[in-house]
Design a protein around this motif. Structure first.
Motif, PDB file in Angstrom:
ATOM      1  N   ILE A 376     -52.206  14.483 -15.085  1.00  0.00           N
ATOM      2  CA  ILE A 376     -51.785  15.586 -14.224  1.00  0.00           C
ATOM      3  C   ILE A 376     -50.310  15.389 -13.911  1.00  0.00           C
ATOM      4  O   ILE A 376     -49.928  14.380 -13.308  1.00  0.00           O
ATOM      5  CB  ILE A 376     -52.602  15.635 -12.921  1.00  0.00           C
ATOM      6  N   PRO A 377     -49.443  16.296 -14.343  1.00  0.00           N
ATOM      7  CA  PRO A 377     -47.999  16.087 -14.177  1.00  0.00           C
ATOM      8  C   PRO A 377     -47.581  16.051 -12.715  1.00  0.00           C
ATOM      9  O   PRO A 377     -48.255  16.601 -11.843  1.00  0.00           O
ATOM     10  CB  PRO A 377     -47.370  17.277 -14.905  1.00  0.00           C
ATOM     11  N   LYS A 378     -46.482  15.391 -12.467  1.00  0.00           N
ATOM     12  CA  LYS A 378     -45.918  15.325 -11.115  1.00  0.00           C
ATOM     13  C   LYS A 378     -45.579  16.731 -10.648  1.00  0.00           C
ATOM     14  O   LYS A 378     -45.051  17.547 -11.397  1.00  0.00           O
ATOM     15  CB  LYS A 378     -44.668  14.450 -11.113  1.00  0.00           C
ATOM     16  N   SER A 379     -45.872  17.021  -9.400  1.00  0.00           N
ATOM     17  CA  SER A 379     -45.606  18.349  -8.850  1.00  0.00           C
ATOM     18  C   SER A 379     -44.119  18.578  -8.622  1.00  0.00           C
ATOM     19  O   SER A 379     -43.369  17.648  -8.320  1.00  0.00           O
ATOM     20  CB  SER A 379     -46.353  18.525  -7.525  1.00  0.00           C
ATOM     21  N   ARG A 380     -43.707  19.818  -8.762  1.00  0.00           N
ATOM     22  CA  ARG A 380     -42.349  20.220  -8.391  1.00  0.00           C
ATOM     23  C   ARG A 380     -42.191  20.258  -6.873  1.00  0.00           C
ATOM     24  O   ARG A 380     -41.111  20.520  -6.367  1.00  0.00           O
ATOM     25  CB  ARG A 380     -42.048  21.625  -8.931  1.00  0.00           C
ATOM     26  N   GLY A 381     -43.284  20.007  -6.174  1.00  0.00           N
ATOM     27  CA  GLY A 381     -43.343  20.217  -4.736  1.00  0.00           C
ATOM     28  C   GLY A 381     -44.168  21.464  -4.488  1.00  0.00           C
ATOM     29  O   GLY A 381     -44.219  22.384  -5.322  1.00  0.00           O
ATOM     30  N   HIS A 382     -44.871  21.506  -3.385  1.00  0.00           N
ATOM     31  CA  HIS A 382     -45.805  22.595  -3.146  1.00  0.00           C
ATOM     32  C   HIS A 382     -45.100  23.952  -3.116  1.00  0.00           C
ATOM     33  O   HIS A 382     -45.617  24.939  -3.648  1.00  0.00           O
ATOM     34  CB  HIS A 382     -46.550  22.346  -1.839  1.00  0.00           C
ATOM     35  N   TYR A 383     -43.931  24.013  -2.502  1.00  0.00           N
ATOM     36  CA  TYR A 383     -43.167  25.259  -2.478  1.00  0.00           C
ATOM     37  C   TYR A 383     -42.515  25.508  -3.828  1.00  0.00           C
ATOM     38  O   TYR A 383     -42.517  26.644  -4.337  1.00  0.00           O
ATOM     39  CB  TYR A 383     -42.099  25.209  -1.381  1.00  0.00           C
ATOM     40  N   GLY A 384     -41.942  24.450  -4.413  1.00  0.00           N
ATOM     41  CA  GLY A 384     -41.278  24.590  -5.701  1.00  0.00           C
ATOM     42  C   GLY A 384     -42.222  25.067  -6.780  1.00  0.00           C
ATOM     43  O   GLY A 384     -41.846  25.857  -7.663  1.00  0.00           O
ATOM     44  N   GLU A 385     -43.460  24.605  -6.718  1.00  0.00           N
ATOM     45  CA  GLU A 385     -44.480  25.020  -7.681  1.00  0.00           C
ATOM     46  C   GLU A 385     -44.714  26.523  -7.602  1.00  0.00           C
ATOM     47  O   GLU A 385     -44.790  27.218  -8.627  1.00  0.00           O
ATOM     48  CB  GLU A 385     -45.760  24.256  -7.352  1.00  0.00           C
ATOM     49  N   TRP A 386     -44.816  27.022  -6.367  1.00  0.00           N
ATOM     50  CA  TRP A 386     -45.056  28.453  -6.176  1.00  0.00           C
ATOM     51  C   TRP A 386     -43.839  29.270  -6.609  1.00  0.00           C
ATOM     52  O   TRP A 386     -43.988  30.287  -7.302  1.00  0.00           O
ATOM     53  CB  TRP A 386     -45.408  28.730  -4.713  1.00  0.00           C
ATOM     54  N   ILE A 387     -42.655  28.852  -6.226  1.00  0.00           N
ATOM     55  CA  ILE A 387     -41.441  29.584  -6.605  1.00  0.00           C
ATOM     56  C   ILE A 387     -41.302  29.635  -8.121  1.00  0.00           C
ATOM     57  O   ILE A 387     -40.991  30.683  -8.708  1.00  0.00           O
ATOM     58  CB  ILE A 387     -40.200  28.937  -5.953  1.00  0.00           C
ATOM     59  N   HIS A 388     -41.549  28.507  -8.774  1.00  0.00           N
ATOM     60  CA  HIS A 388     -41.466  28.462 -10.235  1.00  0.00           C
ATOM     61  C   HIS A 388     -42.508  29.406 -10.852  1.00  0.00           C
ATOM     62  O   HIS A 388     -42.225  30.097 -11.840  1.00  0.00           O
ATOM     63  CB  HIS A 388     -41.693  27.027 -10.716  1.00  0.00           C
ATOM     64  N   ALA A 389     -43.706  29.429 -10.278  1.00  0.00           N
ATOM     65  CA  ALA A 389     -44.757  30.318 -10.783  1.00  0.00           C
ATOM     66  C   ALA A 389     -44.365  31.782 -10.629  1.00  0.00           C
ATOM     67  O   ALA A 389     -44.636  32.606 -11.513  1.00  0.00           O
ATOM     68  CB  ALA A 389     -46.069  30.042 -10.053  1.00  0.00           C
ATOM     69  N   CYS A 390     -43.734  32.118  -9.511  1.00  0.00           N
ATOM     70  CA  CYS A 390     -43.275  33.496  -9.301  1.00  0.00           C
ATOM     71  C   CYS A 390     -42.332  33.942 -10.413  1.00  0.00           C
ATOM     72  O   CYS A 390     -42.355  35.095 -10.847  1.00  0.00           O
ATOM     73  CB  CYS A 390     -42.561  33.622  -7.959  1.00  0.00           C
ATOM     74  N   LYS A 391     -41.499  33.028 -10.885  1.00  0.00           N
ATOM     75  CA  LYS A 391     -40.460  33.379 -11.852  1.00  0.00           C
ATOM     76  C   LYS A 391     -40.919  33.263 -13.300  1.00  0.00           C
ATOM     77  O   LYS A 391     -40.338  33.905 -14.181  1.00  0.00           O
ATOM     78  CB  LYS A 391     -39.237  32.477 -11.638  1.00  0.00           C
ATOM     79  N   THR A 392     -41.934  32.443 -13.558  1.00  0.00           N
ATOM     80  CA  THR A 392     -42.307  32.161 -14.946  1.00  0.00           C
ATOM     81  C   THR A 392     -43.731  32.545 -15.309  1.00  0.00           C
ATOM     82  O   THR A 392     -44.051  32.687 -16.487  1.00  0.00           O
ATOM     83  CB  THR A 392     -42.152  30.666 -15.244  1.00  0.00           C
ATOM     84  N   GLY A 393     -44.619  32.664 -14.333  1.00  0.00           N
ATOM     85  CA  GLY A 393     -46.021  32.895 -14.640  1.00  0.00           C
ATOM     86  C   GLY A 393     -46.810  31.629 -14.862  1.00  0.00           C
ATOM     87  O   GLY A 393     -48.008  31.684 -15.153  1.00  0.00           O
ATOM     88  N   GLU A 394     -46.178  30.453 -14.745  1.00  0.00           N
ATOM     89  CA  GLU A 394     -46.927  29.209 -14.872  1.00  0.00           C
ATOM     90  C   GLU A 394     -47.869  29.042 -13.674  1.00  0.00           C
ATOM     91  O   GLU A 394     -47.635  29.607 -12.613  1.00  0.00           O
ATOM     92  CB  GLU A 394     -45.968  28.024 -14.998  1.00  0.00           C
TER      93      GLU A 394
END
Length: 453
Positions: A376-394
């Motif tokens: 399980i990869p290291k998280s970008r951070g709980h907020y960073g994960e969501w922001i990245h998902a908003c921009k990429t669809g991951e």
């Protein structure tokens, strides 16, 4: 994702896919065209609903983006946030934000528990990305509605269970899922927080409850300057202002506004077995504790969930303890007496974890044990994960599909406690087949002027 009521097997399959997606980087939804066309360095336009308390922390977590709207029923919180984000429009009623949906891409919801669904649903219906503080909703019916709406919206969602992003939880999940302790048949989850109703004010103070209360106050107080009390109440029943309810987290022990420790800390602690064991809906739920109070959640209680087999995973019993309740093995000193913890019991050993550490038991049995390769990869951070998902669809790890089931399960512990029955749970039809009286705790009527449609 599919919507409508889902069977347990299909839900588990989806969550297993999410785990695979996180490990491989596969996307589970397509980002809207307007975001796919953006450079990843371009900032999101975010509306903040609730800017004090947890809202202030969540605002700080996304401050790297473009904050275009701030909303809070307390003008003191609103004005404090506006000093840091002077370019943002200010609102006291979050419903006004949604009147001009072209101004924002995403919403962060940090209101009190009883208004989470009301601030979240319109954002999903407008196709906006949503981060919502835990617990996701006030009750089971709202959790189901939000989970299904998120599936239809096909946007990035995340519930605020920040510890989920920590490395420790990831390592525990890997250990459990690679069979370090064999097949898990029991999980015991306990927290020592004893906030809620006590027999007396003195008993509450002795238990370490900083807001101890035994009964509803008979007096009323003047509403603090800057607070719109009617908007704070929102869909909850009308009652006069008293400092017993406000500010947070005082409100969370009152059934009209929250669901006590079960839904609050359960979001963090039951999250770990939920993730590690691919749980969704239980088959039965039973609770015990003091005599239920009609208005105040208990400081101490226990709930037991029975889950059926999930694919090749065997049935498992999950026991929750809060306040003075602890597992028998804890009392008998068969395990380290941590103040809060999650104990997985397998046929080859046990694993004990809290937020930041874990240990395999008996320790001598696992001397020299080599942990599995990290998957399980290291998280970008709980907020960073969501922001990245908003921009990429991951994918995110606490999306509303996952968080919706977790929230329903936590609320079921309180429903069993309040009805005093062992509930036979029909997840597809969202009802306790042997307890029609549970309906009043699964759904609720809203105050005039408020609806969730």
């Amino acid at each position: 994702m599919q919507d409508n009521q889902q069977s347990g097997s299909s839900a588990v399959t989806r969550r297993r896919f999410l785990g695979t997606a996180l490990a491989t980087g596969a996307a589970t939804f397509a980002a809207p065209a307007i975001l796919r066309a953006r450079n990843l360095n371009e900032r999101l336009n975010i509306a903040i609903v609730g800017s004090g308390g947890r809202g202030g922390a969540n605002l700080n977590g996304v401050k790297s983006e473009n904050i275009v709207a701030l909303c809070d029923v307390n003008e003191n919180n609103l004005n404090a946030a506006a000093k840091k984000h002077p370019q943002a429009a200010k609102f006291t009623d979050f419903r006004k934000i949604y009147e001009d949906p072209n101004k924002f891409d995403a919403v962060v919801v940090s209101t009190c528990e009883h208004t989470h669904a009301f601030a979240t649903l319109p954002a999903l219906q407008l196709g906006k990305h949503v981060y919502c503080e835990k617990p996701l909703t006030y009750n089971i019916a709202e959790a189901r509605k939000i989970r299904e709406a998120a599936g239809r919206a096909n946007v990035a969602t995340q519930m605020g269970t920040q510890i989920h992003a920590g490395d420790n939880y990831r390592r525990v999940v890997e250990l459990i899922q690679t069979g370090a302790i064999g097949d898990v048949s029991e999980v015991h989850v306990w927290v020592s927080r004893a906030w809620g109703r006590h027999d007396s004010l003195e008993a509450g103070q002795e238990a370490g409850d900083p807001y101890a209360i035994a009964e509803r106050p008979l007096t009323t107080e003047e509403v603090p300057t800057g607070l719109n009390w009617d908007l704070w109440l929102g869909p909850a029943p009308k009652r006069d202002f008293h400092s017993t309810y406000f500010p947070g987290p005082k409100w969370y022990r009152w059934w009209d506004f929250g669901n006590g420790t079960m839904s609050d800390l359960g979001s963090h602690w039951i999250d770990l077995p939920f993730w590690a064991l691919n749980l969704d809906h239980p088959l039965t739920i039973e609770a015990s504790g003091p005599q239920p109070h009609p208005e105040i959640a208990p400081a101490s209680m226990q709930a037991v969930y029975e889950y059926g087999a999930r694919g090749d995973l065997p049935p498992v019993r999950v026991s929750w303890y809060q306040g003075t309740y602890k597992p028998q093995m804890w009392h008998e000193e068969q395990i380290p007496r941590w103040s809060s913890g999650v104990l997985f019991v397998g046929d080859k050993g046990m694993l004990l974890s809290d937020y930041g550490k874990h240990v395999l038991l008996p320790e001598e049995q696992f001397a020299g044990f080599t942990p599995p390769e990290q998957s399980i990869p290291k998280s970008r951070g709980h907020y960073g994960e969501w922001i990245h998902a908003c921009k990429t669809g991951e994918p995110t790890t606490c999306n509303f599909e996952y968080a919706g089931w977790l929230t329903e399960a936590n609320h079921l512990g309180n429903v069993a406690f309040r009805t005093g029955k062992k509930l036979q749970w029909d997840a597809e039809n969202m009802r306790a087949t042997n307890a029609p009286e549970a309906e009043r705790y699964i759904h609720r009527d809203y105050r005039k002027g408020w609806s969730l449609t």
